[in-house]
Design a protein around this motif. Structure first.
Motif, PDB file in Angstrom:
ATOM      1  N   PRO A 164     -19.416  10.719 -13.619  1.00 18.98           N
ATOM      2  CA  PRO A 164     -18.011  11.122 -13.531  1.00 18.98           C
ATOM      3  C   PRO A 164     -17.040  10.022 -13.110  1.00 18.98           C
ATOM      4  O   PRO A 164     -15.830  10.213 -13.227  1.00 18.98           O
ATOM      5  CB  PRO A 164     -18.030  12.245 -12.505  1.00 18.98           C
ATOM      6  CG  PRO A 164     -19.244  11.985 -11.684  1.00 18.98           C
ATOM      7  CD  PRO A 164     -20.248  11.390 -12.608  1.00 18.98           C
ATOM      8  N   SER A 165     -17.545   8.914 -12.605  1.00 17.21           N
ATOM      9  CA  SER A 165     -16.654   7.816 -12.215  1.00 17.21           C
ATOM     10  C   SER A 165     -17.384   6.499 -12.401  1.00 17.21           C
ATOM     11  O   SER A 165     -18.587   6.469 -12.681  1.00 17.21           O
ATOM     12  CB  SER A 165     -16.193   7.973 -10.758  1.00 17.21           C
ATOM     13  OG  SER A 165     -17.301   7.872  -9.875  1.00 17.21           O
ATOM     14  N   SER A 166     -16.643   5.408 -12.225  1.00 21.05           N
ATOM     15  CA  SER A 166     -17.230   4.089 -12.437  1.00 21.05           C
ATOM     16  C   SER A 166     -16.438   3.086 -11.606  1.00 21.05           C
ATOM     17  O   SER A 166     -15.683   3.459 -10.701  1.00 21.05           O
ATOM     18  CB  SER A 166     -17.195   3.742 -13.933  1.00 21.05           C
ATOM     19  OG  SER A 166     -17.891   2.538 -14.202  1.00 21.05           O
ATOM     20  N   THR A 167     -16.607   1.810 -11.914  1.00 23.29           N
ATOM     21  CA  THR A 167     -15.775   0.753 -11.351  1.00 23.29           C
ATOM     22  C   THR A 167     -15.321  -0.146 -12.493  1.00 23.29           C
ATOM     23  O   THR A 167     -15.925  -0.153 -13.575  1.00 23.29           O
ATOM     24  CB  THR A 167     -16.529  -0.109 -10.316  1.00 23.29           C
ATOM     25  OG1 THR A 167     -17.548  -0.864 -10.995  1.00 23.29           O
ATOM     26  CG2 THR A 167     -17.155   0.745  -9.230  1.00 23.29           C
ATOM     27  N   ILE A 168     -14.293  -0.910 -12.251  1.00 23.02           N
ATOM     28  CA  ILE A 168     -13.849  -1.871 -13.262  1.00 23.02           C
ATOM     29  C   ILE A 168     -14.971  -2.850 -13.573  1.00 23.02           C
ATOM     30  O   ILE A 168     -15.235  -3.171 -14.743  1.00 23.02           O
ATOM     31  CB  ILE A 168     -12.583  -2.601 -12.790  1.00 23.02           C
ATOM     32  CG1 ILE A 168     -11.381  -1.654 -12.829  1.00 23.02           C
ATOM     33  CG2 ILE A 168     -12.313  -3.834 -13.650  1.00 23.02           C
ATOM     34  CD1 ILE A 168     -10.975  -1.190 -14.219  1.00 23.02           C
ATOM     35  N   PHE A 169     -15.666  -3.325 -12.551  1.00 18.16           N
ATOM     36  CA  PHE A 169     -16.761  -4.277 -12.771  1.00 18.16           C
ATOM     37  C   PHE A 169     -17.831  -3.677 -13.684  1.00 18.16           C
ATOM     38  O   PHE A 169     -18.281  -4.323 -14.644  1.00 18.16           O
ATOM     39  CB  PHE A 169     -17.374  -4.683 -11.430  1.00 18.16           C
ATOM     40  CG  PHE A 169     -18.535  -5.632 -11.555  1.00 18.16           C
ATOM     41  CD1 PHE A 169     -18.336  -6.995 -11.686  1.00 18.16           C
ATOM     42  CD2 PHE A 169     -19.840  -5.157 -11.547  1.00 18.16           C
ATOM     43  CE1 PHE A 169     -19.402  -7.874 -11.817  1.00 18.16           C
ATOM     44  CE2 PHE A 169     -20.915  -6.010 -11.673  1.00 18.16           C
ATOM     45  CZ  PHE A 169     -20.696  -7.381 -11.809  1.00 18.16           C
ATOM     46  N   LEU A 170     -18.245  -2.458 -13.399  1.00 13.35           N
ATOM     47  CA  LEU A 170     -19.266  -1.810 -14.220  1.00 13.35           C
ATOM     48  C   LEU A 170     -18.789  -1.622 -15.654  1.00 13.35           C
ATOM     49  O   LEU A 170     -19.555  -1.829 -16.606  1.00 13.35           O
ATOM     50  CB  LEU A 170     -19.655  -0.467 -13.617  1.00 13.35           C
ATOM     51  CG  LEU A 170     -20.594  -0.495 -12.412  1.00 13.35           C
ATOM     52  CD1 LEU A 170     -20.736   0.905 -11.833  1.00 13.35           C
ATOM     53  CD2 LEU A 170     -21.957  -1.049 -12.798  1.00 13.35           C
ATOM     54  N   GLU A 171     -17.535  -1.216 -15.821  1.00 12.55           N
ATOM     55  CA  GLU A 171     -17.026  -1.015 -17.172  1.00 12.55           C
ATOM     56  C   GLU A 171     -16.944  -2.337 -17.941  1.00 12.55           C
ATOM     57  O   GLU A 171     -17.238  -2.389 -19.134  1.00 12.55           O
ATOM     58  CB  GLU A 171     -15.656  -0.330 -17.127  1.00 12.55           C
ATOM     59  CG  GLU A 171     -15.720   1.107 -16.661  1.00 12.55           C
ATOM     60  CD  GLU A 171     -16.721   1.931 -17.462  1.00 12.55           C
ATOM     61  OE1 GLU A 171     -16.542   2.053 -18.686  1.00 12.55           O
ATOM     62  OE2 GLU A 171     -17.688   2.445 -16.865  1.00 12.55           O
ATOM     63  N   GLN A 172     -16.570  -3.397 -17.272  1.00 13.30           N
ATOM     64  CA  GLN A 172     -16.512  -4.696 -17.937  1.00 13.30           C
ATOM     65  C   GLN A 172     -17.885  -5.145 -18.428  1.00 13.30           C
ATOM     66  O   GLN A 172     -17.989  -5.901 -19.397  1.00 13.30           O
ATOM     67  CB  GLN A 172     -15.938  -5.748 -16.991  1.00 13.30           C
ATOM     68  CG  GLN A 172     -14.435  -5.620 -16.781  1.00 13.30           C
ATOM     69  CD  GLN A 172     -13.915  -6.629 -15.777  1.00 13.30           C
ATOM     70  OE1 GLN A 172     -14.445  -6.747 -14.668  1.00 13.30           O
ATOM     71  NE2 GLN A 172     -12.882  -7.348 -16.143  1.00 13.30           N
ATOM     72  N   HIS A 173     -18.940  -4.660 -17.764  1.00 11.08           N
ATOM     73  CA  HIS A 173     -20.288  -5.087 -18.105  1.00 11.08           C
ATOM     74  C   HIS A 173     -21.083  -4.037 -18.879  1.00 11.08           C
ATOM     75  O   HIS A 173     -22.255  -4.277 -19.208  1.00 11.08           O
ATOM     76  CB  HIS A 173     -21.045  -5.482 -16.829  1.00 11.08           C
ATOM     77  CG  HIS A 173     -20.563  -6.751 -16.223  1.00 11.08           C
ATOM     78  ND1 HIS A 173     -19.437  -6.817 -15.423  1.00 11.08           N
ATOM     79  CD2 HIS A 173     -21.028  -8.031 -16.331  1.00 11.08           C
ATOM     80  CE1 HIS A 173     -19.256  -8.063 -15.037  1.00 11.08           C
ATOM     81  NE2 HIS A 173     -20.188  -8.816 -15.576  1.00 11.08           N
ATOM     82  N   SER A 174     -20.478  -2.882 -19.153  1.00  7.23           N
ATOM     83  CA  SER A 174     -21.222  -1.839 -19.865  1.00  7.23           C
ATOM     84  C   SER A 174     -20.422  -1.118 -20.932  1.00  7.23           C
ATOM     85  O   SER A 174     -21.014  -0.553 -21.858  1.00  7.23           O
ATOM     86  CB  SER A 174     -21.771  -0.813 -18.863  1.00  7.23           C
ATOM     87  OG  SER A 174     -20.708  -0.157 -18.187  1.00  7.23           O
ATOM     88  N   ASN A 175     -19.116  -1.113 -20.825  1.00  3.97           N
ATOM     89  CA  ASN A 175     -18.282  -0.399 -21.788  1.00  3.97           C
ATOM     90  C   ASN A 175     -18.130  -1.261 -23.039  1.00  3.97           C
ATOM     91  O   ASN A 175     -17.577  -2.360 -22.969  1.00  3.97           O
ATOM     92  CB  ASN A 175     -16.911  -0.115 -21.167  1.00  3.97           C
ATOM     93  CG  ASN A 175     -16.061   0.813 -22.020  1.00  3.97           C
ATOM     94  OD1 ASN A 175     -15.975   0.652 -23.225  1.00  3.97           O
ATOM     95  ND2 ASN A 175     -15.418   1.763 -21.375  1.00  3.97           N
ATOM     96  N   PRO A 176     -18.619  -0.806 -24.188  1.00  3.03           N
ATOM     97  CA  PRO A 176     -18.601  -1.670 -25.375  1.00  3.03           C
ATOM     98  C   PRO A 176     -17.200  -2.098 -25.798  1.00  3.03           C
ATOM     99  O   PRO A 176     -17.028  -3.198 -26.337  1.00  3.03           O
ATOM    100  CB  PRO A 176     -19.277  -0.817 -26.451  1.00  3.03           C
ATOM    101  CG  PRO A 176     -19.194   0.590 -25.952  1.00  3.03           C
ATOM    102  CD  PRO A 176     -19.248   0.493 -24.460  1.00  3.03           C
TER     103      PRO A 176
END
Length: 217
Positions: free
Chosen positions: A178-190
Motif C-alpha cells: 500500500p505504500s513505498s518510498t521514492i528510493f524504492l520506486e526509483q529502483h523498482s518502478n519500471p
C-alpha cells in the motif's frame, strides 16, 4: 509523536483516503475522502480533531465525490488546484504551502494524468501523497502521447524536489503493497527507470503486455 497520519481504504476502485493531523494543536485535513468520508470523520472525532481542509489531489470524481459530505460534517474548506472541477475555496498553486499546526504541507502541480493534479509533501516527516501520479510500481494513466510527455516531465521534476527517503502514499491500492518510498520506486518502478522520453512512451504503449509478462495486476 506529534503526527497523526492514517491511510484509509475508502472503497471505489481500491481508493485510499488520508487523515493527516497535528496532535498538539488537534487540527488536521482530509485528503481525497472519496467514497467513505464518514469513515474519516469518525476517525477525526475519536481523536478530537478539528478538520480545517478537505484537500483533493485532482478533480476526478472518484477522488472528489466525498467532498460535500465531508464539508457538511466538519465545516472544512475544500482545497485543490485552481483549475480543479471541485471549485476549491482555497486554491493551491504550484509550491503553495499550508501549515497544519506544526506540520507544513507543500503542494506541487504535476499535470499529466490530468491538468489539475497536485501532490502533497509534508516536509517534517517526508510524507508524499501522490494521488494518481505515482503508484507503487506504476504511474497514472494518460489519454494520449501529449499527456504522457507532460506526465514524464512531472515525474522527473518531482524526483528532483523530494528526497529518496520520502514515503509514497498513492491514491489507489494498485501495487504489491500500500505504500513505498521514492528510493524504492526509483529502483523498482519500471516507468521511473526509463532512460528517456522515448523509452517512457514505449513502455506506456506496451504496458498491458509488460504487466502480463511480469504477473502484475
Amino acid at each position: 509523536m506529534d503526527l497523526i497520519f492514517e491511510q484509509i481504504r475508502v472503497g471505489g476502485d481500491r481508493n485510499f483516503g488520508y487523515l493527516l493531523a497535528d496532535r498538539p494543536s488537534k487540527t488536521g485535513v482530509f485528503i481525497d475522502p472519496s467514497y467513505a468520508p464518514e469513515m474519516l470523520v469518525q476517525r477525526a472525532r475519536e481523536q478530537e480533531l478539528k478538520i480545517t481542509h478537505v484537500i483533493n489531489t485532482h478533480g476526478h470524481a472518484d477522488h472528489t465525490n466525498g467532498n460535500e459530505t465531508a464539508v457538511q460534517l466538519t465545516g472544512a474548506l475544500v482545497a485543490a488546484h485552481p483549475d480543479c472541477s471541485c471549485a476549491p475555496a482555497l486554491k493551491l498553486r504550484d509550491e503553495a504551502e499550508l501549515p497544519i499546526g506544526s506540520l507544513r504541507l507543500k503542494f506541487y502541480h504535476v499535470p499529466g494524468h490530468c491538468d489539475d493534479h497536485i501532490v502533497i509533501h509534508e516536509q517534517t516527516y517526508d510524507l508524499l501523497i501522490t494521488g494518481d501520479l505515482l503508484f507503487v510500481g506504476k504511474i497514472g494513466g494518460t489519454r494520449n502521447d501529449h499527456d504522457a510527455r507532460i506526465e514524464f516531465n512531472s515525474l522527473r521534476r518531482l524526483l528532483s524536489l523530494v528526497p529518496g527517503q520520502a514515503t509514497v502514499w498513492p491514491g489507489h491500492d494498485y501495487g504489491s503493497r500500500p505504500s513505498s518510498t521514492i528510493f524504492l520506486e526509483q529502483h523498482s518502478n519500471p516507468f521511473l527507470q526509463c532512460a528517456d522520453l522515448p523509452a517512457f512512451l514505449r513502455l506506456k504503449d506496451d504496458w498491458p503486455i509488460f504487466k502480463k509478462m511480469h504477473g502484475l495486476r
